[in-house]
Enzyme design. Sequence first.
Site, PDB file in Angstrom:
ATOM      1  CE  LYS A  67      36.366  31.543 114.790  1.00 28.21           C
ATOM      2  NZ  LYS A  67      37.317  31.899 115.881  1.00 28.21           N
ATOM      3  CB  THR A  68      38.289  36.351 109.800  1.00 26.79           C
ATOM      4  OG1 THR A  68      37.178  36.307 110.701  1.00 26.79           O
ATOM      5  CG2 THR A  68      37.988  37.335 108.681  1.00 26.79           C
ATOM      6  CG  ASP A 112      32.831  35.864 112.072  1.00 27.36           C
ATOM      7  OD1 ASP A 112      33.071  34.728 112.540  1.00 27.36           O
ATOM      8  OD2 ASP A 112      33.360  36.907 112.512  1.00 27.36           O
ATOM      9  CB  THR A 161      33.255  31.486 119.078  1.00 29.28           C
ATOM     10  OG1 THR A 161      31.934  32.052 119.209  1.00 29.28           O
ATOM     11  CG2 THR A 161      34.135  32.459 118.304  1.00 29.28           C
ATOM     12  NE  ARG A 220      41.003  39.047 116.523  1.00 28.29           N
ATOM     13  CZ  ARG A 220      39.791  38.513 116.447  1.00 28.29           C
ATOM     14  NH1 ARG A 220      38.989  38.553 117.518  1.00 28.29           N
ATOM     15  NH2 ARG A 220      39.378  37.954 115.333  1.00 28.29           N
TER      16      ARG A 220
END
Length: 361
Positions: A67-68, A112, A161, A220
Amino acid sequence: MAEPSLVAAGEEPEERAIEAALRPKNLDDFVGQHRVRKQLSLVLQASRMRGRTADHVLFSGPPGLGKTTLAMIVAAEMNAPLRLSSGPAIQHAGDLAAILSSLSEGEVLFLDEIHRMSRPAEEMLYMAMEDFRVDIVVGKGAGATAIPLELPPFTLVGATTRAGLLPGPLRDRFGFTGHLEFYSVPELELVLRRSAGLLDLKVNSAGFAEIAGRSRGTPRIANRLLRRVRDWALVHGIEQIDSRAASAALDMYEVDKKGLDRLDRAVLEALITKFGGGPVGLSTLAIAVGEETETVETVAEPFLVREGLLGRTPRGRIAMAPAWTHLGYAIPSGVFAQEQLDIFDSGEEAAGAGEWAPEGQ
């Protein structure tokens, strides 16, 4: 204090710096999420052709899926500066007003965990997103005055999230919403190949497959495991990482073939050996493994439920059949059938049984 986990959601500053170096810089380099990537590309291309700022964008999905990274790509594709902030950092309307008033035309603002903003800030954001203006209140009580402040056109990129916690009026103001899904093993292998090239690592196909299979469908985590395998290979003087080397390294870091780490296995072991497979309450289970309730619920439980190893019922958590076999225990006969008969005594709808009942029961 609990040992740090290689698959936990949190990251150390050094880890974040390395992650940033491995992030793709444009949509062409971004691996996976084909549907979201195609739709986002169309939105950005149309905005460039019109010569206008892009519509506001919302990305939702579990941690670690990009997402980032996609927010950074939006700014890069629009050739615009990027401002980073987060929902927890904006607890007052004044905090948001300070950020919005300093934006330049076309700038991309990334928030975020946007669902964790305070309610007054959310309500100010409604007008900012729709009309590019905010009202600054000066004074208190009967003497308070609202001063309108015009904002330059900007693009808000939100990430969450927990999309269900976003108020409807805020969610509806985003022009594009993309939900990110977990990655398949072949997609993770592509992520690892790219990262290995940037880190100048020699890994064969079997090595990539071994690491990808233990990465929980999350890039990640895949990149983090790759770096730990790199460290193991460096200490042991191995130039090319194969399946055997990757397996030995990840076994040493207590990440098993399914991607379960120490905490995951401790939760399942406690369920099976101390509580006979459950059901048991979350707080009791957390005490049994020596962790905080929130840690068990947010770090271990989502993955275990998704893999069909743990079930959530109205009466507590239960160990599913695959959990018994994965840890090498024989499944007691009738244990699941017995619980299924009386699990909804509390008045829960029987339809919820689909969340935990094995097929054919």
